[in-house]
Design a protein around this motif. Structure first.
Motif, mmCIF file in Angstrom:
data_model
loop_
_atom_site.group_PDB
_atom_site.id
_atom_site.type_symbol
_atom_site.label_atom_id
_atom_site.label_comp_id
_atom_site.label_asym_id
_atom_site.label_seq_id
_atom_site.Cartn_x
_atom_site.Cartn_y
_atom_site.Cartn_z
ATOM 1 N N UNK A 45 0.814 -1.221 0.000
ATOM 2 C CA UNK A 45 0.000 0.000 0.000
ATOM 3 C C UNK A 45 0.850 1.275 0.000
ATOM 4 N N UNK A 46 2.148 1.147 0.120
ATOM 5 C CA UNK A 46 3.012 2.329 0.039
ATOM 6 C C UNK A 46 3.104 2.786 -1.410
ATOM 7 N N UNK A 47 2.959 4.070 -1.622
ATOM 8 C CA UNK A 47 2.964 4.620 -2.977
ATOM 9 C C UNK A 47 4.378 4.983 -3.409
ATOM 10 N N UNK A 48 4.541 5.211 -4.688
ATOM 11 C CA UNK A 48 5.825 5.634 -5.231
ATOM 12 C C UNK A 48 6.312 6.862 -4.467
ATOM 13 N N UNK A 49 7.574 6.868 -4.109
ATOM 14 C CA UNK A 49 8.138 7.968 -3.348
ATOM 15 C C UNK A 49 7.910 7.846 -1.854
ATOM 16 N N UNK A 50 7.486 6.672 -1.411
ATOM 17 C CA UNK A 50 7.147 6.507 0.011
ATOM 18 C C UNK A 50 8.338 6.699 0.933
ATOM 19 N N UNK A 51 9.557 6.409 0.475
ATOM 20 C CA UNK A 51 10.721 6.599 1.353
ATOM 21 C C UNK A 51 10.930 8.070 1.674
ATOM 22 N N UNK A 52 10.488 8.953 0.792
ATOM 23 C CA UNK A 52 10.594 10.383 1.059
ATOM 24 C C UNK A 52 9.358 10.902 1.789
ATOM 25 N N UNK A 53 8.194 10.466 1.366
ATOM 26 C CA UNK A 53 6.936 10.995 1.887
ATOM 27 C C UNK A 53 6.533 10.361 3.226
ATOM 28 N N UNK A 54 6.702 9.049 3.352
ATOM 29 C CA UNK A 54 6.290 8.312 4.553
ATOM 30 C C UNK A 54 7.473 7.504 5.090
ATOM 31 N N UNK A 55 8.571 8.212 5.371
ATOM 32 C CA UNK A 55 9.819 7.529 5.734
ATOM 33 C C UNK A 55 9.669 6.636 6.959
ATOM 34 N N UNK A 56 9.120 7.154 8.053
ATOM 35 C CA UNK A 56 9.033 6.368 9.284
ATOM 36 C C UNK A 56 8.157 5.129 9.117
ATOM 37 N N UNK A 57 7.034 5.278 8.444
ATOM 38 C CA UNK A 57 6.158 4.138 8.178
ATOM 39 C C UNK A 57 6.866 3.127 7.286
ATOM 40 N N UNK A 58 7.529 3.600 6.259
ATOM 41 C CA UNK A 58 8.263 2.700 5.363
ATOM 42 C C UNK A 58 9.334 1.938 6.121
ATOM 43 N N UNK A 59 10.092 2.646 6.932
ATOM 44 C CA UNK A 59 11.180 2.022 7.678
ATOM 45 C C UNK A 59 10.656 0.942 8.615
ATOM 46 N N UNK A 60 9.614 1.246 9.387
ATOM 47 C CA UNK A 60 9.140 0.251 10.348
ATOM 48 C C UNK A 60 8.490 -0.945 9.650
ATOM 49 N N UNK A 61 7.812 -0.743 8.531
ATOM 50 C CA UNK A 61 7.255 -1.871 7.790
ATOM 51 C C UNK A 61 8.356 -2.768 7.239
ATOM 52 N N UNK A 62 9.359 -2.158 6.626
ATOM 53 C CA UNK A 62 10.425 -2.945 6.019
ATOM 54 C C UNK A 62 11.275 -3.659 7.071
ATOM 55 N N UNK A 63 11.621 -2.978 8.148
ATOM 56 C CA UNK A 63 12.471 -3.596 9.176
ATOM 57 C C UNK A 63 11.753 -4.769 9.835
ATOM 58 N N UNK A 64 10.495 -4.603 10.180
ATOM 59 C CA UNK A 64 9.775 -5.706 10.816
ATOM 60 C C UNK A 64 9.518 -6.840 9.828
ATOM 61 N N UNK A 65 9.337 -6.518 8.561
ATOM 62 C CA UNK A 65 9.201 -7.566 7.543
ATOM 63 C C UNK A 65 10.510 -8.350 7.406
ATOM 64 N N UNK A 66 11.642 -7.662 7.504
ATOM 65 C CA UNK A 66 12.946 -8.343 7.457
ATOM 66 C C UNK A 66 13.062 -9.322 8.623
ATOM 67 N N UNK A 67 12.681 -8.893 9.819
ATOM 68 C CA UNK A 67 12.731 -9.773 10.992
ATOM 69 C C UNK A 67 11.912 -11.040 10.757
ATOM 70 N N UNK A 68 10.694 -10.852 10.276
ATOM 71 C CA UNK A 68 9.814 -12.001 10.052
ATOM 72 C C UNK A 68 10.324 -12.887 8.919
ATOM 73 N N UNK A 69 10.860 -12.275 7.885
ATOM 74 C CA UNK A 69 11.404 -13.070 6.779
ATOM 75 C C UNK A 69 12.508 -13.992 7.279
#
Length: 107
Positions: A45-69
């Motif tokens: 659900x993150x849109x293009x440019x999410x690392x700039x626009x929604x950095x904190x949300x992007x970071x926490x989604x990706x980091x926790x997904x890495x843990x689970x992976x």
């Protein structure tokens, strides 16, 4: 369903955050497969440019997904998600946990 079903552009971050919260609950119950699926869905659900626009949300989604992976043995996702954090993370501190997880996966 999924991101194509959402018409209001402002809802994407909200839905991504709801998936993050559901994933955290699944992790608390040690259901790492379900947690990964929630985080992965949130990422979708993150849109293009999410690392700039929604950095904190992007970071926490990706980091926790890495843990689970790592916990479910999904090395393909672990590699892809880690690369994203290492590429777009703003600081060493933001990347540190993913670096640790990646190194743990190699052990």
């Amino acid at each position: 369903g999924g991101p194509k079903a959402v018409e209001d552009g402002e809802k994407f971050a909200l839905i991504a955050n709801l998936n993050f919260m559901a994933g955290k609950k699944a992790m608390e119950m040690s259901d790492f497969r379900a947690a990964f699926d929630f985080f992965d869905n949130g990422i979708s659900f993150l849109r293009k440019g999410h690392w700039q626009r929604d950095y904190n949300l992007s970071l926490k989604l990706f980091v926790t997904a890495v843990k689970c992976a790592l916990l479910i043995g999904n090395t393909v996702s672990l590699r892809y998600l880690s690369e994203q954090v290492l590429s777009f993370g703003n600081s060493f501190e933001d990347k540190l946990e993913v670096l640790y997880i990646t190194i743990s996966a190699l052990a």
